[in-house]
Design a protein around this motif. Structure first.
Motif, PDB file in Angstrom:
ATOM      1  N   ASP A  32      -1.003  -3.061  -5.494  1.00 42.13           N
ATOM      2  CA  ASP A  32      -1.454  -1.685  -5.277  1.00 42.13           C
ATOM      3  C   ASP A  32      -0.885  -0.672  -6.266  1.00 42.13           C
ATOM      4  OD1 ASP A  32      -2.990  -2.327  -2.946  1.00 42.13           O
ATOM      5  OD2 ASP A  32      -1.086  -2.629  -1.931  1.00 42.13           O
TER       6      ASP A  32
ATOM      7  N   ASP B  22       0.786  -1.233   0.000  1.00 40.48           N
ATOM      8  CA  ASP B  22       0.000   0.000   0.000  1.00 40.48           C
ATOM      9  C   ASP B  22       0.825   1.295   0.000  1.00 40.48           C
ATOM     10  OD1 ASP B  22      -2.095  -1.770   0.213  1.00 40.48           O
ATOM     11  OD2 ASP B  22      -2.758  -1.091   2.174  1.00 40.48           O
TER      12      ASP B  22
ATOM     13  N   THR C 247       6.212  -0.996   0.514  1.00 35.11           N
ATOM     14  CA  THR C 247       6.489  -1.547  -0.817  1.00 35.11           C
ATOM     15  C   THR C 247       7.995  -1.628  -1.035  1.00 35.11           C
ATOM     16  OG1 THR C 247       4.405  -0.675  -1.695  1.00 35.11           O
ATOM     17  CG2 THR C 247       6.125  -1.216  -3.298  1.00 35.11           C
TER      18      THR C 247
ATOM     19  N   TYR D 220       4.628   3.652   0.322  1.00 26.80           N
ATOM     20  CA  TYR D 220       5.969   3.693  -0.254  1.00 26.80           C
ATOM     21  C   TYR D 220       6.941   2.827   0.548  1.00 26.80           C
ATOM     22  CZ  TYR D 220      10.233   5.545  -2.339  1.00 26.80           C
ATOM     23  OH  TYR D 220      11.431   5.661  -2.997  1.00 26.80           O
TER      24      TYR D 220
ATOM     25  N   CYS E 261       2.786   3.522  -3.754  1.00 22.93           N
ATOM     26  CA  CYS E 261       3.267   2.209  -4.191  1.00 22.93           C
ATOM     27  C   CYS E 261       3.917   2.323  -5.566  1.00 22.93           C
ATOM     28  CB  CYS E 261       2.103   1.224  -4.224  1.00 22.93           C
ATOM     29  SG  CYS E 261       2.529  -0.373  -4.912  1.00 22.93           S
TER      30      CYS E 261
ATOM     31  N   ILE F 176       2.200  -6.837  -8.343  1.00 23.13           N
ATOM     32  CA  ILE F 176       2.018  -5.641  -7.529  1.00 23.13           C
ATOM     33  C   ILE F 176       0.526  -5.409  -7.351  1.00 23.13           C
ATOM     34  CG2 ILE F 176       2.594  -3.198  -7.279  1.00 23.13           C
ATOM     35  CD1 ILE F 176       5.055  -5.060  -7.678  1.00 23.13           C
TER      36      ILE F 176
END
Length: 110
Positions: A69, A43, A48, A45, A75, A67
């Motif tokens: 999101d 969800d 991820t 930065y 993300c 991935i």
């Protein structure tokens, strides 16, 4: 819930390990050597990026990264930053069965 789904599909065995905690705390020392599929659902930065830094190098050539999101800007920024920093040029693809591009993936070629 996750363990119940693994049981439901007869996927729960001694090779499956569930790690409790934040990605930044569990992934650096996770008992993982190689992956053929890497699915990220962070969800944000930082989460991820934690997944990418700690797990993408363990993804085998020919494996896929999924991935969940991509539609969330933090993300997407983490993915793009990591790819740029590591020279990852494989084409990002999208699930054609979804009406919006929130789910992206690519095959690790090198």
């Amino acid at each position: 819930f996750l363990q119940e789904n693994f049981k439901k599909f007869n996927l729960l065995n001694d090779q499956v390990k569930f790690l409790k905690g934040f990605f930044s705390e569990t992934l650096p020392t996770a008992p993982i050597e190689k992956l053929s599929i890497l699915r990220l659902d962070g969800d944000m930065y930082e989460s991820t990026m934690d997944g990418l830094v700690n797990l993408y190098p363990k993804l085998s050539v020919g494996g896929y990264i999924l991935i969940d999101d991509w539609g969330l800007q933090p993300c997407k920024d983490a993915i793009n930053d990591y790819r740029a920093e590591h020279g990852i040029t494989e084409e990002i693809q999208f699930d054609p069965d979804r009406p919006w591009p929130d789910y992206a993936f690519w095959k690790k070629e090198k």
